[in-house]
Motif scaffolding. Sequence first.
Motif, short mmCIF file in Angstrom:
data_model
loop_
_atom_site.label_atom_id
_atom_site.label_comp_id
_atom_site.label_asym_id
_atom_site.label_seq_id
_atom_site.Cartn_x
_atom_site.Cartn_y
_atom_site.Cartn_z
N SER A 159 0.82 -1.21 0.00
CA SER A 159 0.00 0.00 0.00
C SER A 159 0.85 1.26 0.00
CB SER A 159 -0.93 0.01 1.21
OG SER A 159 -0.19 -0.05 2.42
N GLU A 160 2.13 1.12 0.35
CA GLU A 160 3.03 2.28 0.33
C GLU A 160 4.42 1.81 -0.06
OE1 GLU A 160 4.76 5.78 3.31
OE2 GLU A 160 2.92 4.68 3.85
N TYR A 161 5.01 2.51 -1.04
CA TYR A 161 6.34 2.16 -1.54
C TYR A 161 7.20 3.41 -1.56
CZ TYR A 161 10.05 0.84 -4.84
OH TYR A 161 11.25 0.60 -5.43
N ASN A 162 8.20 3.47 -0.65
CA ASN A 162 9.08 4.64 -0.56
C ASN A 162 10.51 4.16 -0.35
OD1 ASN A 162 10.47 7.01 0.07
ND2 ASN A 162 8.71 7.90 1.14
N PRO A 163 11.24 3.82 -1.45
CA PRO A 163 12.60 3.28 -1.33
C PRO A 163 13.60 4.26 -0.74
CG PRO A 163 12.09 3.80 -3.62
CD PRO A 163 10.80 3.94 -2.85
N LYS A 164 13.37 5.57 -0.91
CA LYS A 164 14.31 6.55 -0.36
C LYS A 164 14.34 6.48 1.16
CE LYS A 164 14.14 9.87 -4.18
NZ LYS A 164 13.83 11.27 -4.57
N ARG A 165 13.17 6.28 1.74
CA ARG A 165 13.08 6.18 3.20
C ARG A 165 13.06 4.72 3.67
NH1 ARG A 165 8.14 9.47 5.38
NH2 ARG A 165 9.07 8.70 7.32
N ARG A 166 13.22 3.82 2.68
CA ARG A 166 13.14 2.39 2.96
C ARG A 166 11.84 2.06 3.72
NH1 ARG A 166 19.28 0.52 4.68
NH2 ARG A 166 20.31 1.19 2.74
N ARG A 167 10.77 2.63 3.25
CA ARG A 167 9.46 2.45 3.87
C ARG A 167 8.58 1.64 2.92
NH1 ARG A 167 6.11 4.75 7.81
NH2 ARG A 167 3.92 4.98 7.21
N TYR A 168 8.29 0.42 3.34
CA TYR A 168 7.45 -0.47 2.54
C TYR A 168 6.31 -0.98 3.44
CZ TYR A 168 11.93 -0.40 0.10
OH TYR A 168 13.09 0.00 -0.50
N ILE A 169 5.10 -0.59 3.12
CA ILE A 169 3.95 -0.93 3.95
C ILE A 169 3.05 -1.93 3.22
CG2 ILE A 169 1.92 -0.06 5.20
CD1 ILE A 169 4.60 0.87 6.33
N GLY A 170 2.72 -3.01 3.94
CA GLY A 170 1.83 -4.02 3.39
C GLY A 170 0.42 -3.87 3.95
N ASP A 171 -0.54 -4.36 3.21
CA ASP A 171 -1.95 -4.27 3.63
C ASP A 171 -2.63 -5.62 3.39
OD1 ASP A 171 -4.62 -3.77 4.03
OD2 ASP A 171 -4.69 -1.94 2.85
N ARG A 172 -2.99 -6.26 4.48
CA ARG A 172 -3.72 -7.54 4.40
C ARG A 172 -5.23 -7.31 4.55
NH1 ARG A 172 -5.44 -11.30 8.33
NH2 ARG A 172 -5.54 -13.45 7.54
N ARG A 173 -5.59 -6.23 5.21
CA ARG A 173 -7.00 -5.97 5.54
C ARG A 173 -7.89 -5.90 4.30
NH1 ARG A 173 -8.17 -0.43 8.42
NH2 ARG A 173 -7.68 0.29 6.31
N GLN A 174 -7.42 -5.22 3.25
CA GLN A 174 -8.27 -5.07 2.08
C GLN A 174 -8.54 -6.40 1.38
OE1 GLN A 174 -6.28 -3.44 -1.70
NE2 GLN A 174 -5.11 -2.41 -0.08
N LEU A 175 -7.59 -7.34 1.51
CA LEU A 175 -7.81 -8.66 0.93
C LEU A 175 -8.84 -9.44 1.75
CD1 LEU A 175 -4.17 -9.79 0.00
CD2 LEU A 175 -5.86 -8.60 -1.41
N VAL A 176 -8.72 -9.31 3.08
CA VAL A 176 -9.68 -9.97 3.97
C VAL A 176 -11.08 -9.42 3.74
CG1 VAL A 176 -10.35 -10.33 6.39
CG2 VAL A 176 -7.94 -10.46 5.73
#
Length: 382
Positions: A159-176
């Motif tokens: 759900s969020e991709y920010n390689p500069k800040r090494r910030r990678y956010i996953g989202d399982r809720r929307q699949l559920v």
Amino acid sequence: MSELTFEQMLEESFKTIHAGEVVEGTVIDVKPDEIILNIGYKSDGILTKNEYSNDSSVDLTTVAKPGDTMEVKILKVNDGEGQVLLTYKRLAADRGNKRIEEAYNNKEVLKATVSQVLEGGLSVIVDEVRIFIPASLVSDTYEKDLSKYAGQEIEFVISEYNPKRRRYIGDRRQLVTARKAELQKELFARIKEGDVVEGVVKNVTDFGAFIDLGGADGLLHISEMSWGRVEHPKKVFKVGDKLKVLIKEINGNKIALSLKFDDSNPWKDASSKYAVGNIVTGKVARMTDFGAFVELEPGVDALLHVSQIAKEHVEKPSDVLAIGQEITAKVVDFNEEEKKISLSIKALLAPEPAEEAEEADEDVVSVDIDAVIAAEADNTEE
């Protein structure tokens, strides 16, 4: 032109390397926490366990053997002792970044094993890229304890991709949420009022239990748990129990459930069992000032009015009866339509002697003795 020394020629025979460069090396030796590679440089390369993987439990002897070739990245050309430090995980992470970027852009569903359960969420690793799934995005409902996910393989999207800040956010809720919406649609398409379906107890409250029907939850109210009385739902059910329930009503997305099946209705043959004049036995279930309610069987209560408890005057039922006490009484009234039964203990008690005399007097012919004597005297004179 001066001739090169042997050492100079040897030096020039080796390639030049620099930090950040990707090279291919051949494994020379493997130890549990270190791999030594020939990278075509004057010094061998050292790949430590920490630079091989983020998994601190890995044993390098299980992932490589002498003679294997592998691509690595130069971390330091000289570590101060003339050794070249290598990294594999950072090379994999660089490639993983590209993989994560593609997944983010394409809304691809990824699958990975939970490597860590943190205070605020879950951590997973995809191609050496660590992805964080906040607790709020783990499920469609709040889960205080996430420990059950440890070591579990889960699906999610980025759900969020920010390689500069090494910030990678996953989202399982929307699949559920999407999966539940699909299952709910399928469930409502196949069920109707009156159906008997299987479900699993999901939650138990003071007023009832929520049953997971596989796509939607139904409410089994405390009043629908039994033909008899239920003191508290938690004394009857616990989370995880499997049971068959009757779909009593469907109102929009709300489903009302019941365990009161018609074939077990205690009033089905009550008219014969509790006909007026029948002698019955039951237990005192509760009391009021005007009488006691007697449970004849689960789901069938009868009223024993205070005036019908004894022949003598009773101020209130609790003066002579106790909850749980078994009593025998006579049915004096039965109303099937209103499901009301009236009992009397008094009707079973033998009458007092004075009452017997009163009843006998009703059958005795009253005679005037003086009139009889006078009549006999008149007959003698004649």
